[in-house]
Structure formats: structure tokens, C-alpha cells
Motif scaffolding. Structure first.
Motif, mmCIF file in Angstrom:
data_model
loop_
_atom_site.group_PDB
_atom_site.id
_atom_site.type_symbol
_atom_site.label_atom_id
_atom_site.label_comp_id
_atom_site.label_asym_id
_atom_site.label_seq_id
_atom_site.Cartn_x
_atom_site.Cartn_y
_atom_site.Cartn_z
ATOM 1 N N ARG A 50 0.766 -1.214 -0.073
ATOM 2 C CA ARG A 50 -0.135 0.265 -0.007
ATOM 3 C C ARG A 50 0.831 1.243 -0.492
ATOM 4 N N ASN A 76 -6.792 2.835 -8.571
ATOM 5 C CA ASN A 76 -6.315 3.789 -7.493
ATOM 6 C C ASN A 76 -6.205 5.061 -8.117
ATOM 7 N N ASP A 158 -8.432 5.162 1.158
ATOM 8 C CA ASP A 158 -7.574 5.605 -0.106
ATOM 9 C C ASP A 158 -9.310 7.416 -0.709
#
Length: 299
Positions: A50, A76, A158
Motif C-alpha cells: 500500500r 487507485n 483511499d
């Protein structure tokens, strides 16, 4: 540069020597570095490490840098990707930036330029940085902008990364979600992360105020414009000038006021109730609603 909480960076290159050199330089600068020798290996690393930013070579065997970027961007979109290449041309750079590449450096690259771009990238992605950062002229440390939002959810992390990214612009924002999910907290976080953080943040619930009063509350009014208007009133758009105005439950705003709101968005001007003059304003508008606006439009 960094403290114990180091920003995570994923470095991708099919040249083992360059990959090792990049990793050493970035670790020395205080980054937590993960390395991958191919685009496919990088995608496998993403869910595990991540990272707050990705540094990748453009020309690689198998999956090249642009294909890797596109795969990252699908899941993403807020993750910054920096591109390195020994085959750089101006058309390549233009194409890459238009498609959303965060930064583009041609080999042999200036190490300082890479570190500067990378620091900018992890700042935009929302990583906690212990060094003081000037936001709107005010010293804000690390993730203080999002201090009221406590989470371990990858999905919310996110979302916060996207919020930090949009905060860098003056774009209007729409936040959707069920009542009680913290939409106003997110709006306040965007305000604190923006260049407007030293100016006012105001919020108004568009569904809780009757239409005539809501128009006056938003746009202001002049003395004598209606019964009870005993003095001029500036309204929230003027009060939030230079800052941020949150229109909560904007889906409940009467249609007649939505038309006037459109003028504010398009022209940056308001006209108080009872006035013939328009006033210039500089306000960032964040709207929120629990309604499905797409369905409302169809209906």
C-alpha cells in the motif's frame, strides 16, 4: 526528512542495478522502499505494501510503465505515479501527463529533482509527514488536516487520499453517503488541507431552512427587501469569501435556488435579495447529500 512513520514508495525497474541504486537513494532519504523488477510484480506488491507513491521505468519487458500506470489508475486513481525513462521525448511527456502521470523524469535524472517530485507526490497522496508543511500560510504537521477522522479501513484511506488530492485544487466537490457517515467531517478535512485553510469554513443544511429564509441565508439581503429586513445582511457566500462553504443536503435545495446557485458556480457572483448589484466572491463550494442525484435527475 522523515520520522518513524516513513512514507512507503514502490520502485519498479527491470534493470536490477538501477533498481538497487534507486532503492538505496530513497531509503537514505527516509522512505520505506519496496522494489519490483517488473510491472506484474509491482501489481502483486500493491495490495501488500500500500505505497503512497510509485516510481516506475517506462520501457520494461512484459508490462511497460504506461500499462502499469493504467492498471494502477483503474483501482487507485489517487495514487501518484512518477515515470522514469531513458527514451524520453517531449511527445512522450505530453502524452503521459495528459493521461494522469504525476511526474515524468528522463534518465539520467537529477537525484534532487526525483526527491522533490517524490516529496510532492507523497504529500498529495495524504501520507503523514512529520515535517511542517505550509498550507494556506499556516504550519500544519503531517496528517493534522484529517485528525478528526480515525480509521483503519483501506477504503476510507483511499477516499482520504483522493480528498487530499482534490484539496490541492479549487474544484467544487460533491460528497455523497448515508446520513451520519461523516460527510461534514470530510468537508472540513478538505478545507483544512487546502490553501483556504486560514479563511472561514461555513456549513448550512439546505433541507432544514424554508426557501425564502434559505435564499437570504445564502445570498444575503438589503435593508427593507422584505418584512423584518431591518438591516443589510451579507449572507454565507460573502461570509465565506476566500474560504469554503458547505451546502449540506444540497439535494433538498429548492429548484429555484439551484438556478441561482448555478450562477454562483459559473460566474463567481452573488446578488443579495432586494439588490440590483452583483458582488464578486471567491468561495470553494463543497456539497453533500444522502440522495442519489442521478436517480433524482432521471425522475
Amino acid at each position: 526528512m522523515m520520522n518513524a512513520v516513513r512514507p512507503r514508495v514502490l520502485v519498479v525497474d527491470d534493470d536490477p542495478d538501477l533498481l538497487k541504486l534507486l532503492s538505496i537513494r530513497l531509503k537514505a532519504a527516509g522512505y520505506d522502499v519496496k522494489a519490483a523488477e517488473s510491472g506484474e510484480a509491482a501489481l502483486a506488491q500493491l495490495s501488500l505494501s500500500r505505497p503512497q507513491a510509485v516510481v516506475t521505468d517506462l520501457r520494461m519487458g512484459g508490462m511497460d510503465g504506461m500499462s502499469l500506470f493504467e492498471a494502477i489508475h483503474r483501482d487507485n486513481p489517487a495514487l501518484p505515479v512518477l515515470m522514469l525513462t531513458a527514451h524520453g521525448t517531449i511527445p512522450d511527456a505530453v502524452t503521459a501527463t495528459r493521461r494522469g502521470i504525476f511526474g515524468y523524469l528522463t534518465k539520467p535524472f537529477d537525484p534532487k529533482a526525483l526527491l522533490d517530485e517524490l516529496e510532492r507526490a507523497v504529500t498529495v497522496s495524504g501520507v503523514a509527514d512529520p515535517t511542517a508543511k505550509e498550507i494556506g500560510g499556516e504550519s500544519v504537521r503531517g496528517d493534522a488536516w484529517r485528525a478528526d477522522i480515525i480509521t483503519r479501513s483501506p477504503q476510507l484511506e483511499d477516499l482520504l487520499a483522493k480528498a487530499r488530492l482534490v484539496a490541492e485544487s479549487d474544484a467544487s466537490v460533491l460528497i455523497t453517503g448515508e446520513s451520519g457517515t461523516g460527510k461534514e467531517l470530510l468537508a472540513q478535512a478538505i478545507h483544512r488541507a487546502s490553501a483556504r485553510s486560514r479563511r472561514q469554513f461555513h456549513a448550512v443544511n439546505c433541507g432544514a431552512i424554508p426557501e425564502p429564509l434559505l435564499e437570504s441565508e445564502l445570498f444575503g439581503h438589503t435593508k427593507g427587501s422584505f418584512t423584518g429586513a431591518i438591516r443589510d445582511y451579507r449572507g454565507l457566500f460573502q461570509a465565506a469569501d476566500g474560504g469554503t462553504l458547505m451546502l449540506d443536503e444540497v439535494g433538498d435545495m429548492p429548484l429555484s435556488l439551484q438556478v441561482k446557485l448555478l450562477r454562483v458556480l459559473q460566474e463567481g457572483q452573488v446578488r443579495p435579495v432586494g439588490s440590483t448589484a452583483t458582488l464578486d466572491i471567491d468561495v470553494r463550494i463543497i456539497s453533500a447529500t444522502h440522495r442519489n442525484l442521478d436517480e433524482e435527475i432521471v425522475a
